[in-house]
Design an enzyme around this catalytic site. Sequence first.
Site, mmCIF file in Angstrom:
data_model
loop_
_atom_site.group_PDB
_atom_site.id
_atom_site.type_symbol
_atom_site.label_atom_id
_atom_site.label_comp_id
_atom_site.label_asym_id
_atom_site.label_seq_id
_atom_site.Cartn_x
_atom_site.Cartn_y
_atom_site.Cartn_z
ATOM 1 N N ALA A 221 4.966 -10.061 30.251
ATOM 2 C CA ALA A 221 5.563 -11.366 29.933
ATOM 3 C C ALA A 221 5.064 -12.475 30.870
ATOM 4 O O ALA A 221 4.890 -12.239 32.070
ATOM 5 C CB ALA A 221 7.088 -11.265 30.024
ATOM 6 N N PRO A 222 4.810 -13.661 30.311
ATOM 7 C CA PRO A 222 4.945 -14.061 28.897
ATOM 8 C C PRO A 222 3.726 -13.729 28.040
ATOM 9 O O PRO A 222 3.708 -14.025 26.860
ATOM 10 C CB PRO A 222 5.130 -15.576 28.995
ATOM 11 C CG PRO A 222 4.323 -15.954 30.190
ATOM 12 C CD PRO A 222 4.489 -14.822 31.176
ATOM 13 N N GLY A 223 2.668 -13.157 28.649
ATOM 14 C CA GLY A 223 1.548 -12.695 27.820
ATOM 15 C C GLY A 223 0.192 -13.264 28.170
ATOM 16 O O GLY A 223 -0.728 -13.207 27.357
ATOM 17 N N GLY A 224 0.030 -13.805 29.377
ATOM 18 C CA GLY A 224 -1.264 -14.387 29.764
ATOM 19 C C GLY A 224 -2.403 -13.391 29.722
ATOM 20 O O GLY A 224 -3.498 -13.704 29.236
ATOM 21 N N ASP A 240 7.285 -5.021 29.012
ATOM 22 C CA ASP A 240 8.033 -5.922 29.883
ATOM 23 C C ASP A 240 9.414 -6.142 29.290
ATOM 24 O O ASP A 240 9.555 -6.269 28.066
ATOM 25 C CB ASP A 240 7.315 -7.269 30.031
ATOM 26 C CG ASP A 240 7.744 -8.025 31.288
ATOM 27 O OD1 ASP A 240 8.954 -8.261 31.436
ATOM 28 O OD2 ASP A 240 6.878 -8.376 32.102
ATOM 29 N N ASP A 260 10.958 -0.990 31.597
ATOM 30 C CA ASP A 260 10.380 -1.161 32.931
ATOM 31 C C ASP A 260 8.973 -0.566 32.976
ATOM 32 O O ASP A 260 8.756 0.561 32.530
ATOM 33 C CB ASP A 260 11.270 -0.469 33.970
ATOM 34 C CG ASP A 260 10.754 -0.678 35.386
ATOM 35 O OD1 ASP A 260 9.969 0.162 35.861
ATOM 36 O OD2 ASP A 260 11.121 -1.699 35.990
ATOM 37 N N ASP A 276 -0.132 -7.017 36.265
ATOM 38 C CA ASP A 276 0.042 -8.151 37.183
ATOM 39 C C ASP A 276 1.533 -8.310 37.448
ATOM 40 O O ASP A 276 2.181 -9.226 36.957
ATOM 41 C CB ASP A 276 -0.549 -9.425 36.571
ATOM 42 C CG ASP A 276 -0.555 -10.597 37.547
ATOM 43 O OD1 ASP A 276 -0.536 -10.356 38.768
ATOM 44 O OD2 ASP A 276 -0.566 -11.755 37.086
ATOM 45 N N LYS A 305 0.040 -7.910 45.341
ATOM 46 C CA LYS A 305 0.636 -9.071 45.998
ATOM 47 C C LYS A 305 0.788 -8.731 47.482
ATOM 48 O O LYS A 305 1.587 -7.881 47.853
ATOM 49 C CB LYS A 305 1.998 -9.410 45.399
ATOM 50 C CG LYS A 305 2.048 -9.337 43.872
ATOM 51 C CD LYS A 305 1.194 -10.397 43.204
ATOM 52 C CE LYS A 305 1.315 -10.296 41.677
ATOM 53 N NZ LYS A 305 0.512 -11.300 40.971
#
Length: 354
Positions: A221-224, A240, A260, A276, A305
């Site tokens: 989400a949101p789908g990039g 997601d 999840d 991501d 991250k």
Amino acid sequence: MEECLIAYCRAGFEGECAAELQERVIQQGLVGHARAEPGSGYIAFTLYNAGMAERFAQQIGSLDLIFPRQLFISPGLLKDLPVTDRITPLVAALESQANRFSELWVETADTNEAKALLTFCRKFSKPLRKTLEQRGKLNGKNLSAPRAHIFFLSSVAAYPGVSFPHHSSPWFMGIPRLKHPASAPSRATLKLEEAWQVFLTPDQRRKWLQPGMKAVDLGAAPGGWTWQMVRRGIRVTAVDNGAIAPSLLESGLVDHWQTDAFHYTPRHFADWMVCDIVEKPRRVAQLAAKWLANRWCRQCIFNLKLPMKKRYREVQQCALLITEKLETAGISYELTFKQLYHDREEVTGYLRLS
């Protein structure tokens, strides 16, 4: 004049860039030290071993380094360049390194402070290029010849130098310039586009990003990232709890699983797994290793991250974790990490079966 390696990096990651180069230099039996100013977007690494910078640069590829975007060899910083004739000393410095060049890049650091210099660099490159062409020094057809770099710190101070095309970034300033697609659900879409540009050759992109292939996007989400695959005709399982952009669901290529990402188990083998997720880097590394160890996918791209401190060490620990998991499982694999231009406090990993 001292010989040094100039490495461009993301501003704020000069320490990681210096630590990584120091480690690689030691591995080759060389000695040197880095000058790294926080926030400058580059480091200058001086080698004490005379004449060894070229050997180092020829033995290491751009994908062998995580934090440097670009690496080139310089005879040193030229200060107080005469405003009336900057070209003569810069050309002399370049000619001391090579007889001919495949191309010329006049660059500066990727920082807010240096942005104003880019206009100067563009204007200055024209007369400098003309001079090199008149002297028979530029030959765009000879792709194996070194590339000439002029790295300006100010309008009167620059590092001249050379890089080797097959061992360096193919992009000006080490940055692939990508335009954000208006129809993509988020700017994060550029991370995956850049990852494919960096990690895959053109032939590999044609072979491994074909319509009809299957992919799983964990934390979609949101789908990039899903958008990048859908535009190539790849069928995506988007995992997601959050919502996926309606336009992607309407494509007929996306199956949304609201669960999840760490608990999802695929029903079918996937050509790609991409991830991501905002999560601790070692947990994401374990997830990527699990997918390959179970042979749930052929290859995956994932983002780590990073914490505020010991970022290079964290990447090393994640790499070790993946290595131990896959070697225990008897999996033959290839693993690469790179801090991409569209990354922030993170690095991108590329893992595939070999």
